[in-house]
Design an enzyme around this catalytic site. Structure first.
Site, mmCIF file in Angstrom:
data_model
loop_
_atom_site.group_PDB
_atom_site.id
_atom_site.type_symbol
_atom_site.label_atom_id
_atom_site.label_comp_id
_atom_site.label_asym_id
_atom_site.label_seq_id
_atom_site.Cartn_x
_atom_site.Cartn_y
_atom_site.Cartn_z
ATOM 1 C CE LYS A 80 -3.924 1.931 2.633
ATOM 2 N NZ LYS A 80 -4.808 1.736 3.801
ATOM 3 C CB SER A 155 -8.170 3.540 2.638
ATOM 4 O OG SER A 155 -7.292 2.979 3.591
ATOM 5 C CB SER A 179 -8.150 0.513 5.440
ATOM 6 O OG SER A 179 -8.917 1.673 5.336
HETATM 7 N N1 GLN Z 1 -13.040 4.025 6.236
HETATM 8 C C1 GLN Z 1 -12.362 4.346 7.440
HETATM 9 C C2 GLN Z 1 -11.939 5.793 7.434
HETATM 10 O O1 GLN Z 1 -12.107 6.433 6.441
HETATM 11 C C3 GLN Z 1 -11.191 3.433 7.664
HETATM 12 C C4 GLN Z 1 -9.981 3.807 6.915
HETATM 13 C C5 GLN Z 1 -8.781 2.975 7.252
HETATM 14 O O2 GLN Z 1 -8.892 1.943 7.915
HETATM 15 N N2 GLN Z 1 -7.621 3.479 6.849
HETATM 16 O O3 GLN Z 1 -11.436 6.292 8.400
#
Ligand code: GLN
Length: 484
Positions: A80, A155, A179
């Site tokens: 990532k 994400s 994510s």
């Molecule tokens: N969707 C969640 C957020 O926007 C989780 C994102 C993540 O785990 N990086 O905070």
């Protein structure tokens, strides 16, 4: 033999080790696969083709001379793009870091390389990890390999889609509020969020540091075990990383798993898409066939998980992102004719809308006069939630529910409604708030769209997650590979 790019991490590793094919042949197969499908999927921000081929040749040399090449020798891994890679751009999918080349590897990357893994490229994400669909990437959205018009989750959407579409064998994502698990669920692969403190965050570019952990995304549970054994454990560079586990490897796949007790969380099933709940219940029947006991429980704290999560996550984001001041990162400042207004508007234009929204809300909940009303209250709710979850792990081995309450949806469908996006994280944020491990495992499909089941366990009980996930993986018969 099937296509080399189709092989899971352990299969590829065994084939290379036994001399069935070379690491270079295998990496070429992955590169050709990427060239064929990447135009449709758009999982990568940066490819590392030449270095990957050189690394493969080094592995082949070691194998020829019978040197130990490592437990992941030759295996292709995608990282990532918020995890630092030495000499390889790490953008966080943000304009702010579009030219940033880290001078060091994150501990997890260093460990994977020490085990012989080959970094094939950097994967797309929502800017700085903020989002659930990968649509908030400066580089455009990633597409779900199961249906290219649909989101892959986020994400770590690039990490989910690349593994699912066979553009790499395994990947790393980061999980602040889901994510790793959300894209694993939406792309029908396995994703593990480890216990807070079991995997080093050194080199992970912070979004909300009290919540996040790096975790593997793979096509099999066995591959998750191999990656976790390689990356976890104490790191002197991260003082939130526990001094545990002197005996490596610590996770394994058991031949026979003794029945355990599982609790279905009512609040996580109620209100989710009917196709999702049907799939979860039929997966639970499989556990019962193996003699597992299942009970339905109610968790009151689910109701305040999202407000607590988003308040804390945004507060931490506003503090973590304060370093992007356009002096050390971002544009260079004009020495002559410097003007404050231009400077401020340049800083702003380097962040996307969602990131700016979160910095503003985060600064607000931390500001004098509102701190105890919002931030402190969110912290108190987090403690209550953790207590409630931990007390249940005294009674049950695992808590279970869907990973996501909804099926993957069309790209663009929810982009204008941030609240709808936030609501989708209701099932995943619990594990981050409580610091416990959780795994998403493919459980079925509805109209060709993947559905994931989530299991949560007490702190450092990853082995219980692996046991249950491996049992389910063998018991259910579903399509494993998207037609792309
Ligand atoms: N969707 C969640 C957020 O926007 C989780 C994102 C993540 O785990 N990086 O905070």
């Amino acid at each position: 033999m099937s296509n080399l790019y189709d092989l899971g991490a352990l299969e590829a590793h065994r084939g290379i080790n036994q001399g069935d094919f070379t690491a270079e042949e295998y990496v070429w197969s992955i590169i050709e696969r990427i060239e064929r499908v990447e135009g449709k999927v758009h999982a990568f921000i940066t490819l590392n083709k030449e270095n990957a081929l050189n690394d493969a040749r080094e592995i082949d040399k070691k194998i020829r001379t019978k040197e130990d090449a490592g437990s992941l020798a030759g295996v292709t891994v995608g990282i990532k793009d918020n995890i630092s890679t030495h000499g390889l751009k790490t953008t966080c999918a943000s304009k702010m870091l579009e030219n940033y080349v880290p001078p060091y590897d994150a501990t997890v990357v260093e460990r994977l390389k020490n085990h012989g893994a080959i970094v094939i490229g950097k994967l797309n994400l929502d800017e700085f990890g903020m989002g659930s669909t990968t649509e908030y990437s400066r580089y455009g959205p990633t597409h779900n390999p199961w249906n290219l018009d649909y989101v892959p989750g986020g994400s770590s959407g690039g990490s989910g889609a690349a593994v699912s579409s066979r553009e790499c064998a395994i990947s790393l994502g980061s999980d602040t509020g889901g994510s790793v698990r959300c894209p694993a669920s939406f792309c029908s692969v396995v994703g593990l969020k480890p216990t807070y403190g079991s995997v080093s965050r050194f080199g992970l570019i912070s979004y909300a540091n009290s919540l996040e952990q790096i975790g593997p995304i793979c096509r099999t549970v066995e591959d998750v075990v191999t990656v976790m054994n390689a990356i976890s454990g104490h790191d002197p560079n991260d003082n939130t990383c526990f001094l545990l586990r002197s005996n490596v490897p610590y996770l394994h796949i058991k031949k026979d798993t003794a029945p355990s007790s599982i609790a279905i969380v009512k609040e996580l099933i109620d209100g989710c898409d009917p196709a999702v709940s049907r799939t979860i219940y039929s997966a639970l029947d499989k556990f019962k066939e193996f003699g597992w006991e299942s009970t339905e429980i109610s968790l009151k704290s689910v109701n305040y998980a999202l407000p607590s999560y988003y308040t804390i996550a945004m507060a931490e984001a506003s503090s973590n992102l304060a370093r992007y001041d356009n002096i050390r990162y971002g544009f260079s400042l004009p020495v002559e004719g410097f003007e404050w207004n231009t400077y401020i508007s340049n800083v702003r234009s380097n962040f996307g809308e969602e990131v700016k929204r979160r910095i503003l809300i985060g600064s607000y909940v931390l500001s004098s006069g509102y701190y105890s009303k919002y931030y402190l209250k969110a912290r108190q709710l987090r403690s209550l939630l953790r207590q409630e979850l931990l007390s249940n792990f005294g009674k049950y081995d695992l808590l279970v529910g869907p990973t996501m309450p909804v099926l993957p949806f069309r790209i663009g469908e929810k982009i204008d409604d941030p609240l709808k996006m936030y609501l989708m994280d209701v099932d995943t944020v619990l594990a981050n708030l409580a610091g416990i491990p959780a795994i998403s495992i493919p459980a079925g499909h509805s109209n060709g769209l993947p559905i994931g089941l989530q299991l949560m366990a007490g702190p450092f009980q990853e082995q219980k997650l692996i046991d249950a996930a491996s049992l389910l993986e063998n018991a259910i018969d579903i399509a494993r590979s998207p037609e792309i």
